[in-house]
Design an enzyme around this catalytic site. Structure first.
Site, short mmCIF file in Angstrom:
data_model
loop_
_atom_site.label_atom_id
_atom_site.label_comp_id
_atom_site.label_asym_id
_atom_site.label_seq_id
_atom_site.Cartn_x
_atom_site.Cartn_y
_atom_site.Cartn_z
N LYS A 1 0.82 -1.21 0.00
CA LYS A 1 0.00 0.00 0.00
C LYS A 1 0.86 1.27 0.00
O LYS A 1 0.62 2.18 -0.79
CB LYS A 1 -0.88 -0.02 1.25
CG LYS A 1 -2.20 0.60 1.10
CD LYS A 1 -3.14 0.25 2.24
CE LYS A 1 -2.55 -0.34 3.48
NZ LYS A 1 -2.04 0.60 4.47
N ARG B 1 -9.60 2.85 8.94
CA ARG B 1 -9.29 1.49 9.38
C ARG B 1 -10.42 0.91 10.22
O ARG B 1 -10.38 -0.28 10.55
CB ARG B 1 -8.03 1.50 10.23
CG ARG B 1 -6.74 1.12 9.51
CD ARG B 1 -5.65 1.26 10.53
NE ARG B 1 -4.40 0.58 10.33
CZ ARG B 1 -3.36 1.06 9.67
NH1 ARG B 1 -3.45 2.18 9.01
NH2 ARG B 1 -2.22 0.41 9.66
N ARG C 1 10.98 -6.62 5.95
CA ARG C 1 11.00 -5.20 5.62
C ARG C 1 12.01 -4.43 6.47
O ARG C 1 12.11 -4.61 7.67
CB ARG C 1 9.60 -4.62 5.85
CG ARG C 1 9.49 -3.15 5.54
CD ARG C 1 8.09 -2.72 5.26
NE ARG C 1 7.27 -2.65 6.46
CZ ARG C 1 6.00 -2.24 6.45
NH1 ARG C 1 5.42 -1.92 5.32
NH2 ARG C 1 5.33 -2.19 7.57
N ARG D 1 11.09 -1.62 11.46
CA ARG D 1 10.07 -0.85 12.17
C ARG D 1 9.69 -1.57 13.45
O ARG D 1 9.62 -2.79 13.48
CB ARG D 1 8.83 -0.74 11.28
CG ARG D 1 8.69 0.61 10.63
CD ARG D 1 7.60 0.62 9.60
NE ARG D 1 6.28 0.35 10.15
CZ ARG D 1 5.15 0.58 9.48
NH1 ARG D 1 5.21 1.08 8.27
NH2 ARG D 1 3.99 0.30 10.01
N ARG E 1 -1.26 -7.14 13.92
CA ARG E 1 -1.75 -6.15 12.96
C ARG E 1 -2.58 -6.81 11.86
O ARG E 1 -3.57 -6.25 11.41
CB ARG E 1 -0.57 -5.38 12.36
CG ARG E 1 0.01 -4.38 13.34
CD ARG E 1 1.43 -3.98 12.98
NE ARG E 1 1.50 -3.25 11.74
CZ ARG E 1 2.52 -3.31 10.90
NH1 ARG E 1 3.55 -4.09 11.15
NH2 ARG E 1 2.53 -2.58 9.81
P1 AMP Z 1 0.79 1.95 8.87
O1 AMP Z 1 2.03 2.70 8.52
O2 AMP Z 1 -0.39 2.38 8.03
O3 AMP Z 1 0.97 0.47 8.87
O4 AMP Z 1 0.40 2.36 10.38
C1 AMP Z 1 1.29 2.11 11.45
C2 AMP Z 1 0.57 2.25 12.78
O5 AMP Z 1 0.03 3.58 12.92
C3 AMP Z 1 -0.62 1.33 13.01
O6 AMP Z 1 -0.23 0.04 13.46
C4 AMP Z 1 -1.39 2.10 14.07
O7 AMP Z 1 -0.78 2.00 15.35
C5 AMP Z 1 -1.21 3.54 13.61
N1 AMP Z 1 -2.27 3.91 12.63
C6 AMP Z 1 -2.08 4.24 11.32
N2 AMP Z 1 -3.25 4.55 10.73
C7 AMP Z 1 -4.21 4.40 11.67
C8 AMP Z 1 -5.63 4.56 11.69
N3 AMP Z 1 -6.30 4.90 10.58
N4 AMP Z 1 -6.28 4.32 12.86
C9 AMP Z 1 -5.62 3.98 13.97
N5 AMP Z 1 -4.30 3.79 14.03
C10 AMP Z 1 -3.58 4.01 12.90
#
Ligand code: AMP
Length: 232
Positions: free
Chosen positions: A14, A96, A135, A168, A179
């Site tokens: 993504k 989400r 990653r 990460r 996740r």
């Molecule tokens: P990502 O980079 O999109 O995988 O997001 C990394 C982390 O950021 C997630 O595991 C959540 O802790 C937080 N996060 C990102 N987007 C959201 C969202 N829309 N709602 C809640 N937490 C989020």
């Protein structure tokens, strides 16, 4: 402004696709994960509040996330008024949850706008786990690598800037499986919501990066941009 959501589990590509698609279609990013990472890095009050949640791979509370998106949309609209080339927003990692999806509908309705397309990137779970645990990203410029499928020329060193590569905090095996479960439970059901509205397109994400990008761009163009997109 047009509004396009990229949906897909962690590891579906993504983030990578979002960047490539945005460049081709003049869309500004609304990437909540990125926004949270920069809040954590800059040590703001919000950053301190969410760091522990983020590191555990859990979801940040909806009210904080929605407020952040509302601010980001204002910022994009402002940039547009100031003469930027942007024709819309590309959402990556948002919404989400059902509450976030409903809040986004409200935010857009207040602007007289709507979600024009939702692209779901499909990748089998085993492939996702393999991608996520391999990653790595550059601690300096943020460029993303994969130790198996897309390694840097020199071990643990960024090709672009020479920075050290790190994993990460939420790419550890425990956080990864948490996740993915969360995605299935909270986010996958949103796909049905958008399918009912007729704005959803599925794209197979289990193939080379450029092919996936082409499929996404074609799908978005077909849905919304046939006449309005500036072309190169
Ligand atoms: P990502 O980079 O999109 O995988 O997001 C990394 C982390 O950021 C997630 O595991 C959540 O802790 C937080 N996060 C990102 N987007 C959201 C969202 N829309 N709602 C809640 N937490 C989020």
């Amino acid at each position: 402004m047009i509004h396009v959501i990229l949906m897909g589990p962690q590891g579906s590509g993504k983030g990578t696709q979002s960047e490539r698609v945005r460049e081709q279609l003049y869309l500004a990013p609304v990437a909540t994960g990125e926004l949270f990472r920069s809040a954590i890095k800059s040590g703001t009050a919000l950053g301190q509040e969410i760091k522990a949640i983020y590191d555990r791979g859990e979801l940040v509370p909806d009210d904080l996330t929605i407020a952040l998106v509302a601010d980001r949309l204002d910022e994009i609209a402002r940039e547009g008024r100031e003469g930027g080339q942007v024709v819309g927003a590309l959402y990556d990692g948002f919404p989400r949850t059902a509450a976030q999806a409903a809040a986004l509908d409200d935010l857009l309705a207040r602007r007289g706008e709507k979600i024009d397309a939702v692209v779901a990137i499909d990748v089998p779970r085993e492939e996702l786990i393999q991608r996520l645990s391999g990653r790595r990203l550059c601690s300096v410029c943020g460029k993303v690598y994969n130790v198996v499928s897309d390694p840097p020329a020199r071990l643990n060193e960024c090709d672009a800037c020479g920075g050290t590569l790190i994993q990460r905090a939420d790419d550890t095996p425990e956080a990864v499986s948490k996740r993915l479960d969360l995605y299935e439970r909270e986010t996958a059901p949103l796909v049905g919501r958008y399918a009912e509205r007729g704005v959803l397109v599925h794209v197979n994400g289990d193939r080379p990066i450029a092919e996936v990008t082409d499929a996404i761009v074609a799908a978005i163009r077909e849905r919304v941009m046939a006449d309005s997109a500036p072309r190169r």
